[in-house]
Write an enzyme that holds these catalytic residues in place. Structure first.
Site, PDB file in Angstrom:
ATOM      1  N   SER A 175       0.872  -1.545   0.067  1.00  0.00           N
ATOM      2  CA  SER A 175      -0.295  -0.328  -0.227  1.00  0.00           C
ATOM      3  C   SER A 175       0.935   1.010  -0.299  1.00  0.00           C
ATOM      4  CB  SER A 175      -1.086  -0.411   1.610  1.00  0.00           C
ATOM      5  OG  SER A 175      -1.765   1.074   1.283  1.00  0.00           O
ATOM      6  N   CYS A 176       0.240   2.283  -1.393  1.00  0.00           N
ATOM      7  CA  CYS A 176       1.888   3.438  -0.951  1.00  0.00           C
ATOM      8  C   CYS A 176       0.370   4.748  -0.507  1.00  0.00           C
ATOM      9  CB  CYS A 176       2.099   3.576  -1.891  1.00  0.00           C
ATOM     10  SG  CYS A 176       0.744   3.518  -3.918  1.00  0.00           S
ATOM     11  N   PRO A 177       0.436   5.566  -0.320  1.00  0.00           N
ATOM     12  CA  PRO A 177      -0.282   6.770  -0.234  1.00  0.00           C
ATOM     13  C   PRO A 177      -1.359   6.795  -1.198  1.00  0.00           C
ATOM     14  CG  PRO A 177       1.627   7.476   0.782  1.00  0.00           C
ATOM     15  CD  PRO A 177       1.762   6.440   0.405  1.00  0.00           C
TER      16      PRO A 177
END
Length: 642
Positions: A175-177
């Site tokens: 997951s990334c922002p």
């Protein structure tokens, strides 16, 4: 075909990033894949998120808004042997792949490219060969770049052959922002590496299109190790009792094999926590305390915002329906005589939603820090902050106190294994809520309440001073904390005077309260490169909230960059308030924004009142454009990796 020889340029002598973006766009335009204006989308994306990957590779692409400039999905290839400074730390890119993709094809292309570029020999070939036909075949997945192999070799097929005798199952979450590139590239890298090492693998992606390849209970039960490659918070509660290794997306992208080998060797060392502790995973790379605080605050704000939007707009609609149904008297729709009317039902529903956003803010800040056990203490603390007058600032304080308190209690309280299950459902919520409640009552509530009382008394004492000065002060107060105690002091002062038929302060307060979110909206349109994609989307909602006199719509932007954004908003609100008072504008409705401006007899001197709002908004918009830095590789003041 994704790429043809006409979309490939080798041995280019280019020395800067913008020239490289121009050349990539030229290749796409020459082959009728995009409009020339697509370069603006590529430039905007670079200002939001740095597209450098690793090993000299950069994959520039346009923003979602630039998709209208794309005729056909394609990629362009640029080989720059001398290299161009591209990465956030000055890393040099020698191989550039420009993507022009419609819809979600962008994510599929990234997955394919990751698999191709993961092979060292193929990457070397792409960086050194002048054979455009070979480059096209490699990038279209038709041939390997391994010169030792005559027949085309599919990377994924070769990896699957190695996994016929599985050593076990590896699972993970990425997951990334922004939930776009790095989320899926990290997953692809881990998938390929695990197969090469002889493991079965399932990696769950928590991206912008939702959760994909969701891990089942069977997956979790059978897994040898759980890898969390994430730049955001991930709930670990479902992995209780498993060996967990935490890292960031960049580490997984750069070397999936090394990440898995390290996880297999070190995961047991990272799982020294209670099996019932629902902590949030965060990157193991160096993350500053400030960025952690920002992450927790933004988690709270993201859960809070829907309540603000729904509640505020329903309140405004309640006033509008009241005015349509009852004429001039409908602006007092909240009074008992209108019970049961559509306007009052909408008003009360909105009021209920609005009352919840402060507790929600506190609860989910605490949740981000310490998991589910912290929700009750954080939410109760936020409720007390709201009821005792400290508003969203008190809720923020309560949320952080609750979160860090629960995290500390989790470590300090040691129970026999047979009783350990009581901690998250009984002991931690009970102790946390009790301690937070005592702190809010004895340390936080009274000082802020005293501050509110002092401000109200002070405002009443200067009510005879020049009207413009009073409007300036009230306007500035509306933008200082946007819904907090200072804002509320000005609002209570103005609404209290309505009963005495003094309407000018109410007009000044509402004009000043509408200005901040409206300025955010217009600044995001005029200077798009000052805002990330997510911020620009949020700014649209802020604009609607500004029209409805919901100053809280500007809170997320002020929280991200308070030293620049708050002064800019104060300037415009102060001007709007001063002009409204100077023009002797009167407002008889305590709320409603645009919905009540044209109600008969609600506003006096309407033209000058609208002018006050317009000029105040223009001042704040100009100040934001002047003060706010351009977004480059990350959201302002926020550690962001795509």
């Amino acid at each position: 075909m994704l790429i043809t020889t006409g979309l490939i340029a080798t041995n280019e002598c280019i020395t800067d990033k913008d020239a490289a973006l121009t050349r990539l766009t030229e290749l796409l335009v020459e082959n009728n894949k995009v409009e020339a204006s697509y370069i603006e989308g590529m430039r905007a994306r670079e200002q939001q998120i740095n597209t450098y990957l690793d090993q000299g590779i950069a994959i520039p692409h346009g923003t979602p808004e630039s998709r209208c400039d794309i005729h056909e999905t394609a990629i362009a290839f640029l080989q720059v042997p001398n290299g161009i400074a591209w990465g956030e730390q000055g890393e040099t890119a020698t191989l550039l792949i420009g993507i022009a993709a419609k819809g979600d094809e962008h994510l599929d292309i990234l997955r394919r490219l990751t698999g191709i570029l993961d092979d060292e020999q193929t990457l070397h070939t792409l960086k050194t060969t002048n054979d455009k036909a070979l480059i096209a075949r490699i990038l279209n997945g038709e041939e390997s770049g391994n010169a030792k192999t005559e027949a085309p070799t599919n990377t994924e097929a070769s990896l699957s052959e190695q996994s016929t005798e599985s050593k076990g199952l590896i699972i993970g979450v990425t997951s990334c922002p922004t939930g776009i590139a790095h989320t899926f590239m990290a997953a692809e890298s881990l998938n390929n590496a695990a197969k090469a090492l002889g493991y079965r693998v399932n990696i769950e992606t928590q991206g912008s299109v939702g959760t994909q390849d969701t891990l089942s209970d069977r997956d979790i039960s059978d897994a040898e190790v759980v890898i969390i490659a994430s730049d955001t918070s991930v709930d670990l509660s479902r992995f209780n009792g498993k060996r967990i290794y935490q890292t960031n997306t960049k580490a997984a992208i750069n070397n999936g094999r090394a990440t898995i080998e390290r996880a297999l060797a070190e995961a047991s060392l990272l799982n020294k926590r209670s099996s019932n502790n629902a902590q949030q995973a965060s990157p193991q790379s160096s993350t500053s305390a400030l960025s952690s605080v920002y992450k927790h605050l933004m988690t709270g704000v993201s859960f809070m915002l829907p309540f603000v939007v729904a509640g505020g707009l329903l309140i405004a609609l309640g006033f509008a329906f009241g005015s349509w149904q009852f004429g001039d008297q409908g602006i007092y729709i909240y009074e008992a005589e209108y019970a049961g009317s559509i306007g009052q039902v909408l008003f009360n529903t909105g009021k209920a939603a609005f009352a919840l956003f402060v507790p929600i803010l506190g609860g989910y800040i605490a949740y981000s820090i310490a998991g589910r056990a912290a929700i009750a203490p954080g939410m109760v603390g936020g409720f007390l902050a709201n009821s005792e007058g400290s508003g969203f600032i008190g809720a923020i304080i309560a949320g952080f106190i609750a979160g860090y308190l629960i995290a500390a209690l989790t470590k300090w309280i040691k129970l026999p294994k047979s009783l350990d299950g009581l901690k998250p459902i009984l002991i931690l919520p009970l102790l946390g809520t009790m301690i937070v409640g005592l702190l809010m009552f004895y340390l936080i509530g009274d000082p802020v309440t005293s501050l509110n009382n002092s401000l109200t008394t002070w405002l009443q004492s200067i009510s005879g001073v020049n009207a413009a000065v009073l409007g300036l002060i009230l306007g500035a107060m509306m933008a200082v904390d946007m819904g907090g105690p200072i804002n509320k002091a000005a609002y209570v002062f103005a609404t209290g005077l309505i009963g005495s038929e003094v309407y000018a302060p109410m007009a000044a307060v509402m004009a000043a309260g509408m200005t901040p979110p409206l300025a955010i909206f217009f600044a995001s349109i005029i200077r798009r490169n000052l805002f990330s994609t997510e911020e620009r989307e949020a700014a649209k909602a802020a604009g609607v909230m500004g029209l409805a006199f919901i100053t809280e719509g500007a809170i997320p932007f002020a929280a991200r960059d308070p030293l620049r954004v708050i002064p800019a908003l104060i300037a415009g609100s102060a001007i709007a308030g001063a002009m409204s008072m100077a023009f002797d504008c009167l407002l008889r409705a305590p709320h409603g924004g645009l919905f009540v401006l044209f109600v008969p007899n609600a506003v006096s001197n309407l033209a000058m009142y609208i002018l006050s709002i317009v000029i105040g908004t223009a001042v704040s918009t100009a100040a934001l454009i002047l003060l706010k830095p351009r977004v480059s590789g990350q959201a302002v003041n926020a550690p962001t990796q795509a």
